[in-house]
Design a protein around this motif. Structure first.
Motif, PDB file in Angstrom:
ATOM      1  N   LYS A  62       0.853  -1.188   0.000  1.00 58.07           N
ATOM      2  CA  LYS A  62       0.000   0.000   0.000  1.00 58.07           C
ATOM      3  C   LYS A  62       0.890   1.241   0.000  1.00 58.07           C
ATOM      4  O   LYS A  62       1.694   1.440   0.901  1.00 58.07           O
ATOM      5  CB  LYS A  62      -0.906  -0.022   1.229  1.00 58.07           C
ATOM      6  N   ASP A  63       0.731   2.085  -1.007  1.00 54.99           N
ATOM      7  CA  ASP A  63       1.529   3.306  -1.155  1.00 54.99           C
ATOM      8  C   ASP A  63       0.632   4.501  -0.862  1.00 54.99           C
ATOM      9  O   ASP A  63      -0.280   4.815  -1.621  1.00 54.99           O
ATOM     10  CB  ASP A  63       2.087   3.396  -2.571  1.00 54.99           C
ATOM     11  N   CYS A  64       0.915   5.172   0.241  1.00 59.26           N
ATOM     12  CA  CYS A  64       0.106   6.309   0.693  1.00 59.26           C
ATOM     13  C   CYS A  64       0.807   7.644   0.456  1.00 59.26           C
ATOM     14  O   CYS A  64       0.418   8.657   1.026  1.00 59.26           O
ATOM     15  CB  CYS A  64      -0.212   6.155   2.178  1.00 59.26           C
ATOM     16  N   SER A  65       1.828   7.655  -0.390  1.00 53.77           N
ATOM     17  CA  SER A  65       2.649   8.852  -0.544  1.00 53.77           C
ATOM     18  C   SER A  65       1.879  10.048  -1.097  1.00 53.77           C
ATOM     19  O   SER A  65       2.292  11.183  -0.899  1.00 53.77           O
ATOM     20  CB  SER A  65       3.869   8.549  -1.418  1.00 53.77           C
ATOM     21  N   LYS A  66       0.753   9.830  -1.761  1.00 55.79           N
ATOM     22  CA  LYS A  66      -0.038  10.945  -2.291  1.00 55.79           C
ATOM     23  C   LYS A  66      -1.267  11.234  -1.439  1.00 55.79           C
ATOM     24  O   LYS A  66      -2.165  11.950  -1.852  1.00 55.79           O
ATOM     25  CB  LYS A  66      -0.442  10.658  -3.724  1.00 55.79           C
ATOM     26  N   CYS A  67      -1.308  10.682  -0.244  1.00 57.10           N
ATOM     27  CA  CYS A  67      -2.466  10.859   0.635  1.00 57.10           C
ATOM     28  C   CYS A  67      -2.180  11.906   1.707  1.00 57.10           C
ATOM     29  O   CYS A  67      -1.189  11.825   2.421  1.00 57.10           O
ATOM     30  CB  CYS A  67      -2.838   9.538   1.299  1.00 57.10           C
ATOM     31  N   GLY A  68      -3.066  12.840   1.844  1.00 62.51           N
ATOM     32  CA  GLY A  68      -2.936  13.856   2.884  1.00 62.51           C
ATOM     33  C   GLY A  68      -3.987  13.736   3.966  1.00 62.51           C
ATOM     34  O   GLY A  68      -4.049  14.557   4.879  1.00 62.51           O
ATOM     35  N   LEU A  69      -4.832  12.713   3.890  1.00 65.45           N
ATOM     36  CA  LEU A  69      -5.961  12.574   4.817  1.00 65.45           C
ATOM     37  C   LEU A  69      -5.566  12.709   6.286  1.00 65.45           C
ATOM     38  O   LEU A  69      -6.174  13.495   6.999  1.00 65.45           O
ATOM     39  CB  LEU A  69      -6.670  11.236   4.569  1.00 65.45           C
ATOM     40  N   PRO A  70      -4.540  12.013   6.788  1.00 65.80           N
ATOM     41  CA  PRO A  70      -4.230  12.148   8.217  1.00 65.80           C
ATOM     42  C   PRO A  70      -3.568  13.471   8.578  1.00 65.80           C
ATOM     43  O   PRO A  70      -3.444  13.798   9.745  1.00 65.80           O
ATOM     44  CB  PRO A  70      -3.289  10.984   8.495  1.00 65.80           C
ATOM     45  N   HIS A  71      -3.171  14.229   7.574  1.00 67.47           N
ATOM     46  CA  HIS A  71      -2.429  15.462   7.830  1.00 67.47           C
ATOM     47  C   HIS A  71      -3.277  16.731   7.738  1.00 67.47           C
ATOM     48  O   HIS A  71      -2.742  17.824   7.857  1.00 67.47           O
ATOM     49  CB  HIS A  71      -1.240  15.556   6.876  1.00 67.47           C
ATOM     50  N   LYS A  72      -4.561  16.573   7.533  1.00 67.38           N
ATOM     51  CA  LYS A  72      -5.434  17.744   7.480  1.00 67.38           C
ATOM     52  C   LYS A  72      -6.016  18.000   8.860  1.00 67.38           C
ATOM     53  O   LYS A  72      -6.534  17.100   9.513  1.00 67.38           O
ATOM     54  CB  LYS A  72      -6.546  17.535   6.458  1.00 67.38           C
ATOM     55  N   ARG A  73      -5.930  19.234   9.299  1.00 69.07           N
ATOM     56  CA  ARG A  73      -6.419  19.630  10.622  1.00 69.07           C
ATOM     57  C   ARG A  73      -7.846  19.145  10.866  1.00 69.07           C
ATOM     58  O   ARG A  73      -8.177  18.677  11.951  1.00 69.07           O
ATOM     59  CB  ARG A  73      -6.354  21.146  10.756  1.00 69.07           C
ATOM     60  N   ASP A  74      -8.686  19.223   9.881  1.00 66.86           N
ATOM     61  CA  ASP A  74     -10.106  18.888  10.044  1.00 66.86           C
ATOM     62  C   ASP A  74     -10.404  17.393  10.053  1.00 66.86           C
ATOM     63  O   ASP A  74     -11.561  17.008  10.202  1.00 66.86           O
ATOM     64  CB  ASP A  74     -10.925  19.553   8.939  1.00 66.86           C
ATOM     65  N   ASN A  75      -9.417  16.535   9.886  1.00 67.60           N
ATOM     66  CA  ASN A  75      -9.680  15.102   9.793  1.00 67.60           C
ATOM     67  C   ASN A  75      -9.453  14.318  11.084  1.00 67.60           C
ATOM     68  O   ASN A  75      -9.523  13.092  11.085  1.00 67.60           O
ATOM     69  CB  ASN A  75      -8.844  14.491   8.664  1.00 67.60           C
ATOM     70  N   PHE A  76      -9.204  14.994  12.190  1.00 68.75           N
ATOM     71  CA  PHE A  76      -9.016  14.301  13.469  1.00 68.75           C
ATOM     72  C   PHE A  76     -10.230  13.419  13.783  1.00 68.75           C
ATOM     73  O   PHE A  76     -10.090  12.247  14.131  1.00 68.75           O
ATOM     74  CB  PHE A  76      -8.800  15.305  14.597  1.00 68.75           C
ATOM     75  N   GLY A  77     -11.421  13.956  13.651  1.00 67.49           N
ATOM     76  CA  GLY A  77     -12.643  13.208  13.938  1.00 67.49           C
ATOM     77  C   GLY A  77     -12.835  12.020  13.017  1.00 67.49           C
ATOM     78  O   GLY A  77     -13.289  10.960  13.441  1.00 67.49           O
ATOM     79  N   TYR A  78     -12.479  12.172  11.747  1.00 69.29           N
ATOM     80  CA  TYR A  78     -12.596  11.060  10.805  1.00 69.29           C
ATOM     81  C   TYR A  78     -11.689   9.910  11.237  1.00 69.29           C
ATOM     82  O   TYR A  78     -12.113   8.760  11.286  1.00 69.29           O
ATOM     83  CB  TYR A  78     -12.232  11.509   9.387  1.00 69.29           C
ATOM     84  N   ILE A  79     -10.452  10.242  11.556  1.00 69.47           N
ATOM     85  CA  ILE A  79      -9.495   9.201  11.931  1.00 69.47           C
ATOM     86  C   ILE A  79      -9.884   8.526  13.235  1.00 69.47           C
ATOM     87  O   ILE A  79      -9.921   7.301  13.325  1.00 69.47           O
ATOM     88  CB  ILE A  79      -8.063   9.763  11.991  1.00 69.47           C
TER      89      ILE A  79
END
Length: 100
Positions: A62-79
Motif C-alpha cells: 500500500k503506497d500512501c505517498s499521495k495521501c494527505g488525509l491524516p495530515h489535514k487539521r479537520d480530519n481528526f474526527g474522521y481518523i
C-alpha cells in the motif's frame, strides 16, 4: 447552523512539527494546517477501507505517498472515528496463547 465538533479547538487534536527534517512529508499548499499528529497513519491497517488516496504497488504494498488525509487539521474526527474498525482488526490478529 453547524454544530462544533467535540475536538475542534482542542490542543490534542492538532500538532505541527515544523522543525522535523521531513516537514512536510507530503506536498501541501497549507503548512499552517498540516497536522503531524498522525505521522504514521493509524488507518494503514484498514487497507482499501481507509478512505485515503492510496494505491497498491505491483508488489502488493500500500503506497500512501499521495495521501494527505491524516495530515489535514479537520480530519481528526474522521481518523478517531475509525478506531473501532482498527480494534476489530487487532482482535482478529491477536494471538491466543491458550491455543498455541
Amino acid at each position: 447552523m453547524s454544530k462544533e465538533k467535540y475536538w475542534e479547538g482542542k490542543q490534542y487534536a492538532f500538532f505541527s512539527h515544523k522543525d522535523c527534517e521531513y516537514f512536510p512529508c507530503h506536498k501541501t499548499n497549507d503548512t499552517e494546517n498540516f497536522n503531524c499528529l498522525f505521522c504514521y497513519c493509524p488507518l494503514y491497517a484498514l487497507g482499501d477501507q481507509c478512505g485515503g488516496n492510496f494505491h497498491y504497488t505491483k508488489e502488493g504494498i500500500k503506497d500512501c505517498s499521495k495521501c494527505g488525509l491524516p495530515h489535514k487539521r479537520d480530519n481528526f474526527g474522521y481518523i478517531t472515528g475509525k478506531y473501532n474498525e482498527i480494534m476489530e482488526i487487532a482482535k482478529k490478529n491477536r494471538r491466543n496463547p491458550d491455543k498455541e
